[in-house]
Design a protein around this motif. Structure first.
Motif, PDB file in Angstrom:
ATOM      1  N   ALA A 218       0.845  -1.194   0.000  1.00  0.00           N
ATOM      2  CA  ALA A 218       0.000   0.000   0.000  1.00  0.00           C
ATOM      3  C   ALA A 218       0.880   1.243   0.000  1.00  0.00           C
ATOM      4  CB  ALA A 218      -0.924   0.010   1.215  1.00  0.00           C
ATOM      5  N   VAL A 219       0.526   2.198  -0.828  1.00  0.00           N
ATOM      6  CA  VAL A 219       1.228   3.479  -0.846  1.00  0.00           C
ATOM      7  C   VAL A 219       0.716   4.308   0.322  1.00  0.00           C
ATOM      8  CG1 VAL A 219       1.599   5.615  -2.116  1.00  0.00           C
ATOM      9  CG2 VAL A 219       1.556   3.432  -3.338  1.00  0.00           C
ATOM     10  N   LEU A 220       1.583   4.584   1.271  1.00  0.00           N
ATOM     11  CA  LEU A 220       1.169   5.323   2.468  1.00  0.00           C
ATOM     12  C   LEU A 220       1.333   6.827   2.308  1.00  0.00           C
ATOM     13  CD1 LEU A 220       2.656   2.944   5.192  1.00  0.00           C
ATOM     14  CD2 LEU A 220       0.374   2.929   4.145  1.00  0.00           C
ATOM     15  N   ASP A 221       2.149   7.237   1.362  1.00  0.00           N
ATOM     16  CA  ASP A 221       2.320   8.658   1.061  1.00  0.00           C
ATOM     17  C   ASP A 221       2.196   8.841  -0.446  1.00  0.00           C
ATOM     18  OD1 ASP A 221       2.991  11.278   0.696  1.00  0.00           O
ATOM     19  OD2 ASP A 221       4.852  11.208   1.856  1.00  0.00           O
ATOM     20  N   PRO A 222       1.040   9.311  -0.929  1.00  0.00           N
ATOM     21  CA  PRO A 222       0.843   9.439  -2.378  1.00  0.00           C
ATOM     22  C   PRO A 222       1.861  10.328  -3.072  1.00  0.00           C
ATOM     23  CG  PRO A 222      -1.247   9.618  -1.219  1.00  0.00           C
ATOM     24  CD  PRO A 222      -0.171   9.657  -0.170  1.00  0.00           C
ATOM     25  N   ASP A 223       2.506  11.216  -2.313  1.00  0.00           N
ATOM     26  CA  ASP A 223       3.524  12.082  -2.926  1.00  0.00           C
ATOM     27  C   ASP A 223       4.837  11.344  -3.188  1.00  0.00           C
ATOM     28  OD1 ASP A 223       1.832  14.271  -2.941  1.00  0.00           O
ATOM     29  OD2 ASP A 223       2.463  14.927  -0.938  1.00  0.00           O
ATOM     30  N   HIS A 224       4.946  10.139  -2.648  1.00  0.00           N
ATOM     31  CA  HIS A 224       6.177   9.357  -2.842  1.00  0.00           C
ATOM     32  C   HIS A 224       5.827   7.933  -3.266  1.00  0.00           C
ATOM     33  CE1 HIS A 224       7.428  12.673  -0.147  1.00  0.00           C
ATOM     34  NE2 HIS A 224       8.552  12.606  -0.829  1.00  0.00           N
ATOM     35  N   ARG A 225       5.047   7.840  -4.341  1.00  0.00           N
ATOM     36  CA  ARG A 225       4.612   6.528  -4.819  1.00  0.00           C
ATOM     37  C   ARG A 225       5.762   5.655  -5.305  1.00  0.00           C
ATOM     38  NH1 ARG A 225       0.206   9.024  -8.693  1.00  0.00           N
ATOM     39  NH2 ARG A 225       1.119  10.947  -7.855  1.00  0.00           N
ATOM     40  N   ASP A 226       6.813   6.288  -5.776  1.00  0.00           N
ATOM     41  CA  ASP A 226       7.944   5.507  -6.305  1.00  0.00           C
ATOM     42  C   ASP A 226       8.633   4.681  -5.227  1.00  0.00           C
ATOM     43  OD1 ASP A 226       7.421   6.557  -8.752  1.00  0.00           O
ATOM     44  OD2 ASP A 226       8.992   8.101  -8.675  1.00  0.00           O
ATOM     45  N   ALA A 227       8.368   5.000  -3.972  1.00  0.00           N
ATOM     46  CA  ALA A 227       8.983   4.239  -2.885  1.00  0.00           C
ATOM     47  C   ALA A 227       8.348   2.861  -2.729  1.00  0.00           C
ATOM     48  CB  ALA A 227       8.875   5.012  -1.567  1.00  0.00           C
ATOM     49  N   CYS A 228       7.207   2.664  -3.353  1.00  0.00           N
ATOM     50  CA  CYS A 228       6.515   1.361  -3.264  1.00  0.00           C
ATOM     51  C   CYS A 228       6.615   0.653  -4.609  1.00  0.00           C
ATOM     52  CB  CYS A 228       5.051   1.553  -2.885  1.00  0.00           C
ATOM     53  SG  CYS A 228       4.810   2.154  -1.207  1.00  0.00           S
ATOM     54  N   PRO A 229       7.118  -0.572  -4.620  1.00  0.00           N
ATOM     55  CA  PRO A 229       7.253  -1.300  -5.890  1.00  0.00           C
ATOM     56  C   PRO A 229       5.890  -1.722  -6.433  1.00  0.00           C
ATOM     57  CG  PRO A 229       7.780  -2.738  -4.039  1.00  0.00           C
ATOM     58  CD  PRO A 229       7.583  -1.367  -3.462  1.00  0.00           C
ATOM     59  N   VAL A 230       5.774  -1.753  -7.744  1.00  0.00           N
ATOM     60  CA  VAL A 230       4.574  -2.281  -8.393  1.00  0.00           C
ATOM     61  C   VAL A 230       4.734  -3.785  -8.512  1.00  0.00           C
ATOM     62  CG1 VAL A 230       3.209  -2.290 -10.509  1.00  0.00           C
ATOM     63  CG2 VAL A 230       4.146  -0.138  -9.636  1.00  0.00           C
ATOM     64  N   SER A 231       3.707  -4.526  -8.168  1.00  0.00           N
ATOM     65  CA  SER A 231       3.774  -5.988  -8.192  1.00  0.00           C
ATOM     66  C   SER A 231       4.072  -6.499  -9.595  1.00  0.00           C
ATOM     67  CB  SER A 231       2.460  -6.587  -7.692  1.00  0.00           C
ATOM     68  OG  SER A 231       2.247  -6.256  -6.330  1.00  0.00           O
ATOM     69  N   PRO A 232       4.807  -7.611  -9.697  1.00  0.00           N
ATOM     70  CA  PRO A 232       5.139  -8.178 -11.011  1.00  0.00           C
ATOM     71  C   PRO A 232       3.880  -8.448 -11.849  1.00  0.00           C
ATOM     72  CG  PRO A 232       6.417  -9.251  -9.285  1.00  0.00           C
ATOM     73  CD  PRO A 232       5.417  -8.372  -8.589  1.00  0.00           C
ATOM     74  N   GLY A 233       3.941  -8.069 -13.112  1.00  0.00           N
ATOM     75  CA  GLY A 233       2.824  -8.267 -14.010  1.00  0.00           C
ATOM     76  C   GLY A 233       1.810  -7.147 -14.017  1.00  0.00           C
ATOM     77  N   TYR A 234       1.923  -6.221 -13.065  1.00  0.00           N
ATOM     78  CA  TYR A 234       0.996  -5.103 -13.017  1.00  0.00           C
ATOM     79  C   TYR A 234       1.426  -4.037 -14.032  1.00  0.00           C
ATOM     80  CZ  TYR A 234      -1.306  -6.685  -8.689  1.00  0.00           C
ATOM     81  OH  TYR A 234      -2.030  -7.374  -7.766  1.00  0.00           O
ATOM     82  N   ALA A 235       0.508  -3.132 -14.346  1.00  0.00           N
ATOM     83  CA  ALA A 235       0.824  -2.032 -15.249  1.00  0.00           C
ATOM     84  C   ALA A 235       1.724  -1.016 -14.548  1.00  0.00           C
ATOM     85  CB  ALA A 235      -0.464  -1.352 -15.704  1.00  0.00           C
ATOM     86  N   PRO A 236       2.522  -0.271 -15.287  1.00  0.00           N
ATOM     87  CA  PRO A 236       3.320   0.789 -14.659  1.00  0.00           C
ATOM     88  C   PRO A 236       2.408   1.763 -13.900  1.00  0.00           C
ATOM     89  CG  PRO A 236       4.026   0.423 -16.920  1.00  0.00           C
ATOM     90  CD  PRO A 236       2.779  -0.379 -16.734  1.00  0.00           C
TER      91      PRO A 236
END
Length: 314
Positions: A218-236
């Protein structure tokens, strides 16, 4: 003194509230089902027209097809379509009776040997489907398909023989989750929020909450979304936020997040409304029509979430 022959002042436009803008988007783009759902939930419309629209997707086997879930096309019944149909009926307070009895008979007919549901039944082969939805001859049981169905049926106090083994499967699947992805956790939450054994559900939810935070699902800070990895197979950019897991304040998943984390995520959700009045989809787009059909669904869900948390929508 006004000049003779001056044009009258134009009418004052209605307030551009989030709800008004969303309504214009729904009338412009949505299928009849989502139009009727919007009218029921936000414009004091009736439940009967929603059921009538939903019936257009129902098949003789008791299941639902015809792209009710937009990522699966074609006429054949599929568990994911049934999950969507049950959510609609649940939102109307009409998830019961002979209609749901027929649904349970369909679920029994397509269940895997352990009594649960596959994500996609092989009958889908030959019809268009999203490339990220695998179609195999002997599909395994899937929590994503089974958890939401079992959860809705338990919430509506439906009792059917199919539920016993399917509930056991959900418990085993939830208890064995170690490395997961957001959609699987969402399915688990839907099950746990209505599972009859509340003490066990609370303990399982507490463990999953720790897993979500440890694995940064879960992205806990929307201003720093890059800190959370996107799950494999998900869209960018296909991130998930606290409101994706805790759709209402009463969800067990609400305890996973601080008040500040939840408020930031709700601020982000409110700001995500687009210029056309609808909310965007974050998953992978694979056909123009499917994205168009999905956005009104996502828009209605966003409005529900914001309203459930006391946010003013209009």
């Amino acid at each position: 003194m006004a000049e003779t022959g001056a044009s009258p002042l134009p009418p004052t436009p209605p307030a551009q509230t989030p709800l008004f803008r969303a309504e214009q988007f729904v009338w412009l783009t949505a299928r009849v089902l989502e139009q009727r759902l919007f009218a029921y939930h936000f414009l004091h419309g009736g439940a009967d027209p929603v059921e009538t629209a939903l019936d257009a997707y129902r098949n003789e086997d008791g299941g639902y097809g015809h792209a009710l879930e937009p990522d699966l096309r074609g006429p054949v019944s599929q568990p994911l379509h049934v999950a969507r149909a049950l959510r609609v009926l649940d939102s109307l307070g009409r998830c019961g009776g002979q209609r749901v009895e027929r649904v349970c008979r369909y679920l029994t007919s397509v269940s895997t040997p352990d009594g649960a549901l596959p994500a996609v039944h092989p009958s889908q082969r030959g019809y268009p489907a999203a490339p990220f939805v695998p179609i195999v001859d002997d599909p395994p049981s899937d929590l994503l398909a089974t958890g939401p169905v079992v959860g809705v049926l338990h919430r509506n106090e439906v009792w059917h023989a199919w539920l016993f083994r399917a509930t056991d499967f959900c418990w085993q699947a939830v208890d064995s989750l170690e490395t997961s992805h957001p959609y699987e956790i969402q399915a688990a939450v839907t099950f746990l929020d209505s599972a009859p054994d509340r003490q066990r559900a609370e303990a399982a939810a507490d463990r999953l909450g720790r897993l979500v935070r440890e694995q940064r699902l879960a992205v806990l800070d929307p201003d720093h979304r890059d800190a959370c990895p996107v799950s494999p197979g998900y869209a960018p950019g296909e991130h998930h936020f606290p409101y994706d897991f805790a759709r209402t304040p009463g969800s067990l998943a609400r305890a996973w997040f601080t008040d500040d984390e939840m408020e930031r995520s709700l601020d982000f959700l409110a700001a995500e409304q687009q210029e056309d009045g609808g909310w965007p989809i974050r998953w992978r787009r694979w056909a123009p029509g499917t994205a168009l059909e999905a956005r009104p669904m996502v828009t209605i869900e966003a409005l529900h979430t914001l309203r459930s948390y006391g946010r003013a929508i209009g």
